[in-house]
Design a protein around this motif. Structure first.
Motif, PDB file in Angstrom:
ATOM      1  N   GLY A 282       0.812  -1.208   0.000  1.00 27.10           N
ATOM      2  CA  GLY A 282       0.000   0.000   0.000  1.00 27.10           C
ATOM      3  C   GLY A 282       0.847   1.260   0.000  1.00 27.10           C
ATOM      4  N   GLU A 283       0.164   2.398  -0.069  1.00 28.86           N
ATOM      5  CA  GLU A 283       0.837   3.699  -0.057  1.00 28.86           C
ATOM      6  C   GLU A 283      -0.014   4.700   0.702  1.00 28.86           C
ATOM      7  OE1 GLU A 283      -0.460   6.507  -1.639  1.00 28.86           O
ATOM      8  OE2 GLU A 283      -2.155   5.504  -2.619  1.00 28.86           O
ATOM      9  N   GLY A 284       0.593   5.803   1.060  1.00 29.44           N
ATOM     10  CA  GLY A 284      -0.157   6.850   1.726  1.00 29.44           C
ATOM     11  C   GLY A 284       0.706   8.072   1.975  1.00 29.44           C
ATOM     12  N   GLU A 285       0.043   9.206   2.136  1.00 29.35           N
ATOM     13  CA  GLU A 285       0.773  10.427   2.476  1.00 29.35           C
ATOM     14  C   GLU A 285       1.115  10.451   3.958  1.00 29.35           C
ATOM     15  OE1 GLU A 285      -0.397  14.060  -0.163  1.00 29.35           O
ATOM     16  OE2 GLU A 285      -2.263  13.009   0.342  1.00 29.35           O
ATOM     17  N   ASP A 286       0.411   9.652   4.739  1.00 29.91           N
ATOM     18  CA  ASP A 286       0.721   9.427   6.151  1.00 29.91           C
ATOM     19  C   ASP A 286       0.593   7.922   6.350  1.00 29.91           C
ATOM     20  OD1 ASP A 286       0.732   9.030   8.891  1.00 29.91           O
ATOM     21  OD2 ASP A 286      -0.537  10.762   9.338  1.00 29.91           O
ATOM     22  N   ILE A 287       1.702   7.198   6.174  1.00 28.82           N
ATOM     23  CA  ILE A 287       1.590   5.740   6.160  1.00 28.82           C
ATOM     24  C   ILE A 287       1.228   5.182   7.536  1.00 28.82           C
ATOM     25  CG2 ILE A 287       2.979   5.257   4.130  1.00 28.82           C
ATOM     26  CD1 ILE A 287       5.388   4.913   5.822  1.00 28.82           C
ATOM     27  N   GLY A 288       1.551   5.923   8.597  1.00 29.82           N
ATOM     28  CA  GLY A 288       1.157   5.477   9.924  1.00 29.82           C
ATOM     29  C   GLY A 288      -0.356   5.386  10.053  1.00 29.82           C
ATOM     30  N   ALA A 289      -1.063   6.366   9.495  1.00 28.17           N
ATOM     31  CA  ALA A 289      -2.526   6.364   9.549  1.00 28.17           C
ATOM     32  C   ALA A 289      -3.082   5.167   8.793  1.00 28.17           C
ATOM     33  CB  ALA A 289      -3.066   7.665   8.968  1.00 28.17           C
ATOM     34  N   ARG A 290      -2.470   4.818   7.662  1.00 23.80           N
ATOM     35  CA  ARG A 290      -2.924   3.664   6.879  1.00 23.80           C
ATOM     36  C   ARG A 290      -2.688   2.366   7.650  1.00 23.80           C
ATOM     37  NH1 ARG A 290      -5.937   2.829   3.881  1.00 23.80           N
ATOM     38  NH2 ARG A 290      -4.958   1.817   2.093  1.00 23.80           N
TER      39      ARG A 290
ATOM     40  N   LYS B 140       2.720  12.374  -3.164  1.00 28.64           N
ATOM     41  CA  LYS B 140       1.640  11.416  -3.428  1.00 28.64           C
ATOM     42  C   LYS B 140       1.844  10.678  -4.744  1.00 28.64           C
ATOM     43  CE  LYS B 140      -2.434   9.454  -2.792  1.00 28.64           C
ATOM     44  NZ  LYS B 140      -2.638   8.421  -1.754  1.00 28.64           N
ATOM     45  N   ALA B 141       2.212  11.406  -5.783  1.00 28.35           N
ATOM     46  CA  ALA B 141       2.415  10.769  -7.093  1.00 28.35           C
ATOM     47  C   ALA B 141       3.580   9.789  -7.047  1.00 28.35           C
ATOM     48  CB  ALA B 141       2.655  11.829  -8.166  1.00 28.35           C
ATOM     49  N   HIS B 142       4.637  10.158  -6.324  1.00 30.04           N
ATOM     50  CA  HIS B 142       5.794   9.262  -6.201  1.00 30.04           C
ATOM     51  C   HIS B 142       5.388   7.931  -5.570  1.00 30.04           C
ATOM     52  CE1 HIS B 142       8.665  12.968  -6.033  1.00 30.04           C
ATOM     53  NE2 HIS B 142       8.412  12.600  -7.283  1.00 30.04           N
ATOM     54  N   VAL B 143       4.668   7.999  -4.446  1.00 32.41           N
ATOM     55  CA  VAL B 143       4.360   6.758  -3.724  1.00 32.41           C
ATOM     56  C   VAL B 143       3.327   5.927  -4.478  1.00 32.41           C
ATOM     57  CG1 VAL B 143       5.054   7.693  -1.508  1.00 32.41           C
ATOM     58  CG2 VAL B 143       2.662   7.889  -2.206  1.00 32.41           C
ATOM     59  N   ARG B 144       2.427   6.567  -5.211  1.00 31.51           N
ATOM     60  CA  ARG B 144       1.502   5.806  -6.049  1.00 31.51           C
ATOM     61  C   ARG B 144       2.255   5.067  -7.144  1.00 31.51           C
ATOM     62  NH1 ARG B 144      -2.530   9.395  -8.736  1.00 31.51           N
ATOM     63  NH2 ARG B 144      -3.210   7.395  -9.600  1.00 31.51           N
ATOM     64  N   TYR B 145       3.255   5.711  -7.696  1.00 28.30           N
ATOM     65  CA  TYR B 145       4.078   5.072  -8.737  1.00 28.30           C
ATOM     66  C   TYR B 145       4.811   3.861  -8.165  1.00 28.30           C
ATOM     67  CZ  TYR B 145       7.453   4.552 -12.561  1.00 28.30           C
ATOM     68  OH  TYR B 145       8.215   4.048 -13.604  1.00 28.30           O
ATOM     69  N   LEU B 146       5.441   4.036  -7.009  1.00 27.91           N
ATOM     70  CA  LEU B 146       6.188   2.938  -6.386  1.00 27.91           C
ATOM     71  C   LEU B 146       5.263   1.789  -6.010  1.00 27.91           C
ATOM     72  CD1 LEU B 146       8.580   5.037  -4.101  1.00 27.91           C
ATOM     73  CD2 LEU B 146       9.212   3.792  -6.181  1.00 27.91           C
ATOM     74  N   GLU B 147       4.073   2.115  -5.495  1.00 24.02           N
ATOM     75  CA  GLU B 147       3.122   1.070  -5.134  1.00 24.02           C
ATOM     76  C   GLU B 147       2.728   0.253  -6.366  1.00 24.02           C
ATOM     77  OE1 GLU B 147      -1.352   0.833  -3.167  1.00 24.02           O
ATOM     78  OE2 GLU B 147      -0.908   2.208  -4.829  1.00 24.02           O
ATOM     79  N   ALA B 148       2.394   0.945  -7.451  1.00 27.75           N
ATOM     80  CA  ALA B 148       1.962   0.247  -8.668  1.00 27.75           C
ATOM     81  C   ALA B 148       3.077  -0.633  -9.226  1.00 27.75           C
ATOM     82  CB  ALA B 148       1.513   1.269  -9.720  1.00 27.75           C
ATOM     83  N   ARG B 149       4.292  -0.137  -9.197  1.00 29.00           N
ATOM     84  CA  ARG B 149       5.427  -0.908  -9.730  1.00 29.00           C
ATOM     85  C   ARG B 149       5.693  -2.135  -8.863  1.00 29.00           C
ATOM     86  NH1 ARG B 149       7.990  -2.111 -12.759  1.00 29.00           N
ATOM     87  NH2 ARG B 149      10.086  -1.213 -12.857  1.00 29.00           N
TER      88      ARG B 149
END
Length: 310
Positions: free
Chosen positions: A71-79, A105-114
């Motif tokens: 998963g990904e998030g802008e606040d990964i602790g909350a997730r 946000k765009a960076h972590v979405r990219y990493l998650e998808a990859r």
């Protein structure tokens, strides 16, 4: 091809225990990895990086098989707090962030998808992710930066005992019922300086070949194995056999299975166990292709030979 370059990795065991929280960083990399057992969730979420933007892995097992969520998030602790309530199966987690919270946000979405795409392609660990996210639109420069970040991350993760992204297949070439085990002019020598070994079982009609090259023991596509695991269910290699069947590296062909791809094993015994469908001593079962030496005797000769004469 340029020679491989060594990398410097620093592991820090936060509470001095090898099974507790650990951080991992590569020299000259902005990434930061924190792995922790679920029993230390509150301590992990109290750390500053847990509020950063990043990606995370939840690791555990389900129905006796390894299982994971990416998963990904802008606040990964909350997730992670949300997953603590909704997902019961996970036993450890990995948080991946960057120094000074430089990922957006765009960076972590990219990493998650990859990572999801990569994990599914390897097939080592089933995922709890129901869908595969679409890559976000990034600039050419950002894509290059995220690919470099990902390359470093895949080096770090095995150091914290996450091996779901290790690609052990070495060939996508399909095998057919008429596919022979490959041979070359000198049956013991493999291109690149490796050595070929053969394992045969006349009783079960098995023949497999493997090559030791660049420090890897690779069973070759077209090799055969037992149709089922006949050894103890709780043996270490029983799960490996099941994984190779599940991922399609081993497929049924007549009375046996066949390797559809070259596959790199961690040891000759692991390879022998998968071929024989039970615990096996690979040091004895594998022999040089001319049938002259067991792997054990061949290895002893390599160790005893003066450098450059083996």
């Amino acid at each position: 091809m340029s020679p491989a370059v060594g990398r410097s990795l620093e592991l820090y065991y936060i509470d001095g225990r090898p099974d507790g929280m650990v951080t991992a960083e590569l020299f000259n990399w902005t990434g930061h990895v924190l792995m922790f057992p679920r029993t230390q969730l509150s301590a992990a979420l109290a750390r500053g990086e847990s509020s950063y933007a990043g990606i995370y892995l939840l690791l555990g097992d389900q129905d006796g098989e390894p299982f994971a969520y990416i998963g990904e998030g802008e606040d990964i602790g909350a997730r992670i707090r949300q997953h603590d309530v909704r997902k019961e199966w996970w036993t450890s987690a990995v948080l991946v962030t960057a120094s000074a919270n430089k990922l957006n946000k765009a960076h972590v979405r990219y990493l998650e998808a990859r990572l999801i795409s990569y994990a599914k392609a390897i097939g080592h660990t089933p995922l709890d992710n129901l869908t595969a996210p679409v890559l976000p639109i990034l600039s050419e420069a950002d894509i290059a930066k995220m690919e470099a970040f990902l390359e470093n991350l895949l080096i770090v993760l095995p150091a914290v005992r996450v091996d779901m992204f290790i690609q052990r297949t070495r060939s996508a070439r399909p095998a057919t019922s008429t596919t022979p085990v490959r041979t070359i002019a000198d049956p013991q020598e493999v291109a690149g300086g490796g050595t070929r070994f053969v394992l045969e079982s006349r009783k079960h009609g098995l023949r497999a070949s493997a090559m030791l090259t660049d420090g890897e023991f690779v069973v070759e596509a077209g090799s055969m194995s037992r149709l089922e695991w006949t050894g103890l269910d709780h043996h270490t290699y029983a799960s490996l056999y099941a994984e190779l069947r599940r991922s399609g590296v081993l497929t049924e062909q007549g009375a046996n299975c066949v390797f559809t791809q070259d596959y790199a094993f961690r040891s000759p015994s692991a390879a022998a166990a998968v071929v024989n469908g039970r615990a096996s001593n690979g040091q004895i079962d594998w022999r040089t292709a001319d049938g002259g030496l067991t792997y054990k005797d061949w290895e002893a000769r390599q160790v005893a030979a003066p450098e450059g004469t083996a």
